[in-house]
Design a protein around this motif. Structure first.
Motif, mmCIF file in Angstrom:
data_model
loop_
_atom_site.group_PDB
_atom_site.id
_atom_site.type_symbol
_atom_site.label_atom_id
_atom_site.label_comp_id
_atom_site.label_asym_id
_atom_site.label_seq_id
_atom_site.Cartn_x
_atom_site.Cartn_y
_atom_site.Cartn_z
ATOM 1 N N VAL A 76 -13.244 -35.729 -54.858
ATOM 2 C CA VAL A 76 -13.927 -37.022 -54.950
ATOM 3 C C VAL A 76 -13.252 -38.042 -54.035
ATOM 4 O O VAL A 76 -13.912 -38.780 -53.297
ATOM 5 C CB VAL A 76 -13.945 -37.520 -56.407
ATOM 6 C CG1 VAL A 76 -14.500 -38.937 -56.489
ATOM 7 C CG2 VAL A 76 -14.769 -36.583 -57.281
ATOM 8 N N GLN A 77 -11.920 -38.078 -54.062
ATOM 9 C CA GLN A 77 -11.185 -39.025 -53.212
ATOM 10 C C GLN A 77 -11.314 -38.670 -51.737
ATOM 11 O O GLN A 77 -11.386 -39.562 -50.879
ATOM 12 C CB GLN A 77 -9.710 -39.058 -53.628
ATOM 13 C CG GLN A 77 -9.452 -39.646 -55.004
ATOM 14 C CD GLN A 77 -9.936 -41.077 -55.109
ATOM 15 O OE1 GLN A 77 -10.995 -41.357 -55.682
ATOM 16 N NE2 GLN A 77 -9.180 -41.997 -54.543
ATOM 17 N N TYR A 134 -17.054 -31.305 -61.170
ATOM 18 C CA TYR A 134 -17.460 -32.096 -59.996
ATOM 19 C C TYR A 134 -18.934 -31.853 -59.670
ATOM 20 O O TYR A 134 -19.686 -32.790 -59.391
ATOM 21 C CB TYR A 134 -16.579 -31.722 -58.805
ATOM 22 C CG TYR A 134 -17.203 -32.011 -57.465
ATOM 23 C CD1 TYR A 134 -17.287 -33.312 -56.986
ATOM 24 C CD2 TYR A 134 -17.726 -30.972 -56.682
ATOM 25 C CE1 TYR A 134 -17.871 -33.574 -55.756
ATOM 26 C CE2 TYR A 134 -18.299 -31.227 -55.462
ATOM 27 C CZ TYR A 134 -18.377 -32.533 -55.001
ATOM 28 O OH TYR A 134 -18.965 -32.797 -53.795
ATOM 29 N N LEU A 192 -16.467 -40.976 -46.248
ATOM 30 C CA LEU A 192 -17.522 -41.991 -46.172
ATOM 31 C C LEU A 192 -17.002 -43.295 -45.582
ATOM 32 O O LEU A 192 -17.695 -43.972 -44.811
ATOM 33 C CB LEU A 192 -18.106 -42.241 -47.565
ATOM 34 C CG LEU A 192 -18.926 -41.088 -48.155
ATOM 35 C CD1 LEU A 192 -19.309 -41.394 -49.595
ATOM 36 C CD2 LEU A 192 -20.175 -40.834 -47.317
ATOM 37 N N LEU A 193 -15.767 -43.672 -45.941
ATOM 38 C CA LEU A 193 -15.187 -44.910 -45.417
ATOM 39 C C LEU A 193 -14.874 -44.813 -43.931
ATOM 40 O O LEU A 193 -14.723 -45.836 -43.260
ATOM 41 C CB LEU A 193 -13.905 -45.259 -46.188
ATOM 42 C CG LEU A 193 -14.084 -45.752 -47.628
ATOM 43 C CD1 LEU A 193 -12.732 -45.844 -48.322
ATOM 44 C CD2 LEU A 193 -14.782 -47.115 -47.637
ATOM 45 N N TYR A 243 -10.686 -34.310 -58.753
ATOM 46 C CA TYR A 243 -10.347 -35.670 -58.331
ATOM 47 C C TYR A 243 -9.993 -35.703 -56.849
ATOM 48 O O TYR A 243 -10.372 -36.642 -56.138
ATOM 49 C CB TYR A 243 -9.167 -36.176 -59.166
ATOM 50 C CG TYR A 243 -8.624 -37.513 -58.722
ATOM 51 C CD1 TYR A 243 -9.363 -38.673 -58.908
ATOM 52 C CD2 TYR A 243 -7.376 -37.609 -58.127
ATOM 53 C CE1 TYR A 243 -8.856 -39.905 -58.505
ATOM 54 C CE2 TYR A 243 -6.861 -38.822 -57.717
ATOM 55 C CZ TYR A 243 -7.603 -39.971 -57.919
ATOM 56 O OH TYR A 243 -7.109 -41.186 -57.511
ATOM 57 N N LEU A 246 -5.173 -40.210 -52.211
ATOM 58 C CA LEU A 246 -5.626 -38.825 -52.041
ATOM 59 C C LEU A 246 -4.421 -37.902 -52.088
ATOM 60 O O LEU A 246 -3.655 -37.837 -51.122
ATOM 61 C CB LEU A 246 -6.374 -38.670 -50.711
ATOM 62 C CG LEU A 246 -6.850 -37.260 -50.343
ATOM 63 C CD1 LEU A 246 -7.775 -36.695 -51.407
ATOM 64 C CD2 LEU A 246 -7.560 -37.277 -48.983
ATOM 65 N N PRO A 256 -7.631 -44.195 -48.947
ATOM 66 C CA PRO A 256 -7.712 -44.195 -50.415
ATOM 67 C C PRO A 256 -6.720 -43.198 -51.003
ATOM 68 O O PRO A 256 -6.328 -42.233 -50.349
ATOM 69 C CB PRO A 256 -9.156 -43.752 -50.693
ATOM 70 C CG PRO A 256 -9.900 -44.003 -49.433
ATOM 71 C CD PRO A 256 -8.918 -43.853 -48.311
ATOM 72 N N GLN A 264 -13.900 -37.283 -50.356
ATOM 73 C CA GLN A 264 -15.239 -37.716 -49.932
ATOM 74 C C GLN A 264 -15.294 -39.228 -49.736
ATOM 75 O O GLN A 264 -15.995 -39.706 -48.850
ATOM 76 C CB GLN A 264 -16.272 -37.255 -50.956
ATOM 77 C CG GLN A 264 -16.482 -35.754 -50.943
ATOM 78 C CD GLN A 264 -17.543 -35.299 -51.909
ATOM 79 O OE1 GLN A 264 -17.886 -36.002 -52.854
ATOM 80 N NE2 GLN A 264 -18.075 -34.112 -51.694
ATOM 81 N N LYS A 265 -14.550 -39.973 -50.544
ATOM 82 C CA LYS A 265 -14.465 -41.418 -50.324
ATOM 83 C C LYS A 265 -13.883 -41.720 -48.942
ATOM 84 O O LYS A 265 -14.386 -42.583 -48.214
ATOM 85 C CB LYS A 265 -13.595 -42.065 -51.402
ATOM 86 C CG LYS A 265 -14.237 -42.175 -52.770
ATOM 87 C CD LYS A 265 -13.293 -42.869 -53.741
ATOM 88 C CE LYS A 265 -13.891 -42.947 -55.138
ATOM 89 N NZ LYS A 265 -12.950 -43.575 -56.108
ATOM 90 N N ALA A 266 -12.822 -40.977 -48.604
ATOM 91 C CA ALA A 266 -12.203 -41.180 -47.288
ATOM 92 C C ALA A 266 -13.174 -40.824 -46.170
ATOM 93 O O ALA A 266 -13.246 -41.531 -45.146
ATOM 94 C CB ALA A 266 -10.935 -40.321 -47.181
#
Length: 352
Positions: A213-214, A198, A220-221, A210, A236, A234, A216-218
């Protein structure tokens, strides 16, 4: 009850309901029951006398060690691990209780023997708990118990010469078995290698990173105010437990995440204040319970935002999980009781 502790605890439990609700809506009903159990545990912590717990701390820790041995023989869990006792719909994880018994036992020992007494016995009992959790296997919790015990020895004022001697002896005993452990429980090294991937920007769905990463997507969203409890999170894994902070922020926004951070900071500052106002083992108990709640929270949040490898540590008072909620609720209740006793001592001092 102390209003600061009570408000912080209830708000964290409320954030947990939101996080679990957005991550796994079908688990919300059972989580509500767990939150109710945590509140009852909080009340029990207020009712129990710290002196009573300190008096029986050695027996409590021995009982916890017995449960840790028993769970290796009779326990169960996913993927062949042995961490939980399953009693119908109820599951109990003895390693959570070990965090509490460790604090009271070490505070009791220092209170009885002083801080310049040989610590081979307590170090052995702490090491026994760490070793039993390590072979469940639960590397992260074992490392947390070791860290918590070490910090309590340091805060109690145990001389560095004793600490270095115990650390050196432990290292010499365990080092020959490290290769066997890592080969037997490959997930430990896999998590670290996934975290390194990562950091290099090479994470993929087949690696442990993984999850990060997921998460961090949550984050940011989420945006400033979040997507609300009805938002679509997302994908997770373990978003209701190991990564619940990401679920909370996704639903409540960056503002909600900051409030959660502030609540744990409040617990830390309040615990430090009580520690300074108390004397003897009570002071060390207050510090130990505060470290348990806030240090574990820091580790959980550090994993979620990508600062640390994935550990699987729950977020105290927030994550889904009966054992974690029960023990963290009990710890918060004990801190409320210590806060009340510190206030009573302050009143007596000023009135005398």
């Amino acid at each position: 009850m102390d209003p600061v502790y009570l408000l912080a605890g209830l708000l964290l439990l409320a954030f947990g309901l939101i996080g679990v609700g957005v991550a796994e809506p079908e688990l919300l009903g059972s989580h509500i029951l767990r939150v109710g159990t945590a509140i009852l545990a909080m009340a029990l912590g207020v009712l129990l006398s710290p002196r009573l717990l300190l008096r029986h701390a050695f027996g409590l820790h021995l009982f916890t060690l017995f449960l840790l041995v028993l769970v290796l023989a009779l326990g169960d869990g996913p993927g062949g691990v042995r961490r939980w006792f399953y009693l119908g719909p109820v599951a109990f994880q003895p390693s959570e209780l070990a965090k509490l018994s460790l604090v009271f036992y070490l505070a009791s020992f220092v209170g009885r023997k002083g801080n310049d007494n040989p610590i081979l016995g307590p170090a052995f009992l702490v090491g026994s708990a760490v070793g039993l959790v390590l072979v469940q296997p639960d590397f992260a919790t074992a490392l947390f118990l070791l860290t918590l015990g070490s910090l309590l020895f340091i805060l109690a004022g145990v001389p560095w010469r004793r600490l270095f001697a115990i650390a050196l002896a432990g290292t010499l005993v365990l080092a020959p078995f490290s290769g066997v452990y890592l080969s037997r429980f490959a997930y430990v090294s896999e998590r670290f290698s996934g975290f390194l991937s990562y950091l290099r920007g090479e994470a993929n769905p087949r690696e442990a990173a993984y999850q990060v990463v997921q998460a961090q997507k949550a984050l940011l969203l989420a945006g400033p105010l979040g997507q609300g409890p009805g938002g679509t999170l997302p994908h997770l894994p373990e978003a209701h437990n190991d990564m619940v902070f990401a679920s909370v922020v996704f639903a409540t926004g960056w503002l909600g995440g900051l409030i959660v951070l502030f609540l744990y900071l409040l617990l830390l500052l309040k615990g430090l204040a009580i520690c300074l106002r108390l004397q003897g083992p009570g002071s060390l108990v207050a510090m130990g319970l505060t470290l348990y709640l806030t240090l574990q929270a820091a580790l959980h949040i550090g994993v979620t935002v990508g600062f640390l490898p994935v550990t699987g540590m729950p977020l105290p008072l927030v994550s889904y999980g009966g054992s974690s909620l029960l023990v963290s609720g009990l710890a918060l209740g004990a801190l409320m009781r210590l806060s009340r006793e510190a206030a009573a001592k302050e009143v007596r001092r000023w009135s005398s």
